[in-house]
Design a protein around this motif. Structure first.
Motif, short mmCIF file in Angstrom:
data_model
loop_
_atom_site.label_atom_id
_atom_site.label_comp_id
_atom_site.label_asym_id
_atom_site.label_seq_id
_atom_site.Cartn_x
_atom_site.Cartn_y
_atom_site.Cartn_z
N ASP A 1 28.61 32.93 40.54
CA ASP A 1 27.23 34.05 41.95
C ASP A 1 29.10 33.87 43.19
O ASP A 1 28.64 34.65 44.19
N LYS A 2 29.66 33.06 43.18
CA LYS A 2 30.76 32.76 44.65
C LYS A 2 31.78 33.87 44.17
O LYS A 2 32.02 34.59 44.98
N VAL A 3 31.99 33.26 43.55
CA VAL A 3 33.28 35.00 42.84
C VAL A 3 34.03 35.85 42.85
O VAL A 3 34.19 36.84 43.55
N LYS A 4 32.09 36.21 42.19
CA LYS A 4 31.81 37.17 41.99
C LYS A 4 32.16 38.89 43.68
O LYS A 4 32.21 39.63 43.37
N VAL A 5 31.45 37.68 44.74
CA VAL A 5 31.68 38.48 46.09
C VAL A 5 32.46 37.62 46.55
O VAL A 5 33.32 38.77 47.95
N GLY A 6 33.52 36.61 46.63
CA GLY A 6 34.96 36.56 47.18
C GLY A 6 35.70 37.21 46.34
O GLY A 6 36.93 35.50 46.21
N TYR A 7 36.05 37.65 44.86
CA TYR A 7 37.51 37.47 44.57
C TYR A 7 38.57 38.22 45.40
O TYR A 7 38.22 39.54 45.71
N MET A 8 39.60 37.87 45.65
CA MET A 8 40.69 38.95 46.04
C MET A 8 41.65 39.24 44.64
O MET A 8 42.89 38.99 44.83
N GLY A 9 41.06 39.36 43.42
CA GLY A 9 42.40 40.02 42.57
C GLY A 9 41.83 41.68 41.82
O GLY A 9 40.84 41.77 43.15
N LYS B 1 48.51 36.45 35.30
CA LYS B 1 48.07 35.67 36.57
C LYS B 1 47.45 36.72 37.21
O LYS B 1 47.20 37.92 36.30
N ARG B 2 46.62 36.98 37.82
CA ARG B 2 45.73 37.85 38.91
C ARG B 2 45.41 38.50 38.02
O ARG B 2 45.20 39.23 38.01
N ILE B 3 43.50 37.59 36.82
CA ILE B 3 43.19 38.65 35.80
C ILE B 3 42.07 39.62 36.77
O ILE B 3 41.48 38.95 37.79
N ASP B 4 41.50 40.76 35.91
CA ASP B 4 40.71 41.51 36.78
C ASP B 4 38.91 41.05 37.16
O ASP B 4 39.06 40.21 35.51
N GLY C 1 39.86 44.47 41.15
CA GLY C 1 38.19 44.32 41.09
C GLY C 1 38.21 43.66 42.51
O GLY C 1 36.31 43.66 42.31
N GLY C 2 38.25 43.24 43.18
CA GLY C 2 37.53 42.45 44.54
C GLY C 2 38.59 42.49 45.46
O GLY C 2 38.69 44.13 45.51
N ASP C 3 38.47 42.10 46.88
CA ASP C 3 38.58 42.75 47.73
C ASP C 3 39.46 41.20 48.33
O ASP C 3 39.28 40.53 49.08
N TRP C 4 41.13 41.94 48.20
CA TRP C 4 41.79 41.12 48.50
C TRP C 4 41.60 40.40 50.51
O TRP C 4 41.85 39.30 50.44
N ALA C 5 41.49 41.20 51.55
CA ALA C 5 41.13 41.31 51.78
C ALA C 5 40.21 39.94 53.07
O ALA C 5 40.72 39.56 53.74
N THR C 6 39.06 39.79 52.05
CA THR C 6 38.02 38.98 52.64
C THR C 6 37.76 37.41 51.55
O THR C 6 37.26 36.75 51.56
N GLY C 7 38.99 38.13 50.30
CA GLY C 7 38.35 36.86 48.91
C GLY C 7 38.82 35.91 49.33
O GLY C 7 39.83 35.38 50.00
N ARG C 8 38.21 34.63 48.56
CA ARG C 8 38.50 33.07 48.26
C ARG C 8 39.23 32.53 47.17
O ARG C 8 39.48 31.41 47.17
N TYR C 9 38.95 33.59 46.11
CA TYR C 9 38.75 33.10 44.84
C TYR C 9 40.04 34.50 44.11
O TYR C 9 39.98 35.28 44.30
N LEU C 10 41.30 33.47 43.85
CA LEU C 10 41.55 34.54 42.62
C LEU C 10 41.65 33.53 41.11
O LEU C 10 41.75 32.37 40.94
N ALA C 11 41.58 34.38 39.98
CA ALA C 11 42.31 33.10 38.44
C ALA C 11 43.25 33.95 37.74
O ALA C 11 43.20 35.35 37.52
N HIS C 12 43.07 32.91 36.40
CA HIS C 12 44.61 33.36 35.96
C HIS C 12 43.71 32.46 34.48
O HIS C 12 42.97 32.14 34.74
N GLU C 13 44.73 33.32 33.84
CA GLU C 13 44.20 32.87 32.23
C GLU C 13 45.20 32.35 31.56
O GLU C 13 46.17 32.74 31.38
N PHE C 14 45.08 30.55 31.09
CA PHE C 14 46.11 29.72 30.81
C PHE C 14 45.50 29.94 29.02
O PHE C 14 44.17 30.06 28.61
#
Length: 109
Positions: free
Chosen positions: A71-79, A30-33, A81-94
């Protein structure tokens, strides 16, 4: 593709996802870099899934969407390496089988 009752980040383990081809994917991390997110988006062998509505409504990302997704994830990542306060994306590995990887990107409005 199977839908979730809540986003995968909040589900207790084990978490699995059944895709339209009948493949069962198991949540590995969960919540990968953000660096791993970039690597998986650029890996043509990796499956990419966008979980809309906070991750509850997953859909397969087409090859044409990969670059715009990054392009969207790199500026809006909340995991990490990103910014939790302003991010809109979070990623997981399956994973499915030892060598198949899926990037699951939650999109939060």
């Amino acid at each position: 593709m199977q839908e979730f009752p809540t986003n995968p980040d909040r589900l207790p383990r084990p978490v699995s996802l059944l895709d339209d081809d009948g493949t069962t994917w198991q949540l590995q991390r969960k919540r990968i870099d953000l660096r791993i997110v970039r690597r998986l988006i650029n890996d043509s062998a990796a499956t990419i899934v966008l979980g809309e509505s906070g991750g509850m409504h997953p859909r397969l990302v087409t090859d044409d969407e990969r670059s715009t997704l990054w392009d969207k994830v790199k500026v809006g990542y909340m995991g990490p390496g990103g910014d939790w306060a302003t991010g809109r994306y979070l990623a997981h590995e399956f994973r499915a089988e030892p060598d198949r990887r899926m990037l699951f990107v939650e999109h939060h409005c």
